[in-house]
Design an enzyme around this catalytic site. Structure first.
Site: not given
Ligand code: NAD
Length: 281
Positions: A53, A97, A120
């Site tokens: 990412k 994460q 997200d």
């Protein structure tokens, strides 16, 4: 093989090209899009995801700020960091994460993220907005699946769509997006009976189960669109999806490969959310 194989990397590259231009405009305005990436512990797969990412973000012109914390971090400490990032006007997106180490209350961390920085799309505020048809940040994997369907000109309105899997990060938001696009949606899961019959009736199949080649090619309706979200490792170490690719490609009209299908789109959609967050800040 009769199906068109949807090249997720190509679609993701095109999206990232647009994002690069939008990010450059933000930079010119003195507001470089900035993503805070929080990694707790040493899970090797998570480290790889975070590295990928970060690399992709840099290509687009997004600044990443890494916060790597030890596995022994407490919920209170992590909530403190996330609140600090939520309050920092120079940070536009916050990515924590997952999965977090077992001792951390993931829900408490999620709720500490400012919904306007929840790139997200997992905060209840953003999931609720999706549900009422006023989306802000949409979870990246389902958003990427919708972009792939659009790139392949797959008709959705009035068609029968089957989502296999009901997780909060993939299956449920995927079903909502297809519903919002006027599909007739069925969401299958581990307790679904006669799954093969459901698959055989579906014009669009999105498989998000996490079981190697679980969806048999022979179950696919001829002419269907097949989006394979699964990422599974075979005994020999190679990657495969949830769908028996070669056999399904004999029957489907379009199909995504694994790797190279949904995966690149997930990252591109995350970056799109960061640039949008910067534009709106
Ligand atoms: P999850 O484990 O949270 O959910 C799996 C779902 O599959 C569950 O809802 C369960 O009900 C359903 N299921 C299990 N057995 C079933 C059965 N026999 N029949 C029908 N449904 C069944 O997983 P997830 O986080 O939603 O991820 C699913 C897969 O997608 C995994 O392989 C994951 O690695 C992959 N994934 C890929 C990306 C990407 O970017 N490509 C992103 C997220 C997840």
């Amino acid at each position: 093989m009769s199906a068109t194989v949807l090249d997720g990397k190509r679609v993701a590259d095109a999206l990232c090209g647009d994002l690069r231009a939008r990010a450059a405009t933000c930079v010119a305005r003195g507001n470089p899009p900035t993503l805070a990436v929080v990694l707790v512990g040493d899970d090797p797969a998570s480290r790889v995801y975070v590295r990928n990412k970060g690399r992709r973000a840099a290509e687009v012109g997004i600044v990443t700020r890494d916060h790597h914390l030890p596995a022994a971090t407490t919920t209170a400490e992590l909530v403190g960091l996330v609140q600090q990032l939520s309050d920092d006007p120079a940070v536009h997106g916050i990515l924590v994460q997952l999965p977090l180490p077992a001792g951390i209350d993931s829900q408490a961390i999620l709720l500490a993220i400012d919904p306007a920085k929840d790139v997200d799309g997992f905060h209840p505020d953003n999931l609720g907005r999706l549900m009422i048809g006023r989306p802000r940040f949409v979870p990246c994997t389902p958003a990427g699946c919708m972009r792939l369907l659009a790139a392949a000109d797959v008709a959705i309105r009035g068609r029968r769509a089957l989502v296999i899997g009901r997780s909060t990060i993939v299956g449920k938001p995927m079903a909502q997006l297809l519903l919002a696009a006027d599909a007739t949606v069925i969401c299958a899961h581990s307790r679904t009976m006669a799954l093969a019959d459901e698959i055989a009736a579906a014009d669009i199949v999105v498989a998000a189960v996490g079981r190697a080649e679980f969806v048999r090619g022979a179950w696919i309706k001829p002419g269907a669109a097949v989006i394979d979200v699964g990422i599974n490792r075979r005994a020999d170490g190679s990657l495969c999806g949830d769908v028996e690719f070669a056999a399904a490609a004999e029957r489907a009209a379009v199909i995504t490969p694994v790797p190279g299908g949904v995966g690149p789109m997930t990252i591109a959609c995350l970056l799109a959310n960061v640039v949008t967050a910067a534009e709106q800040a």
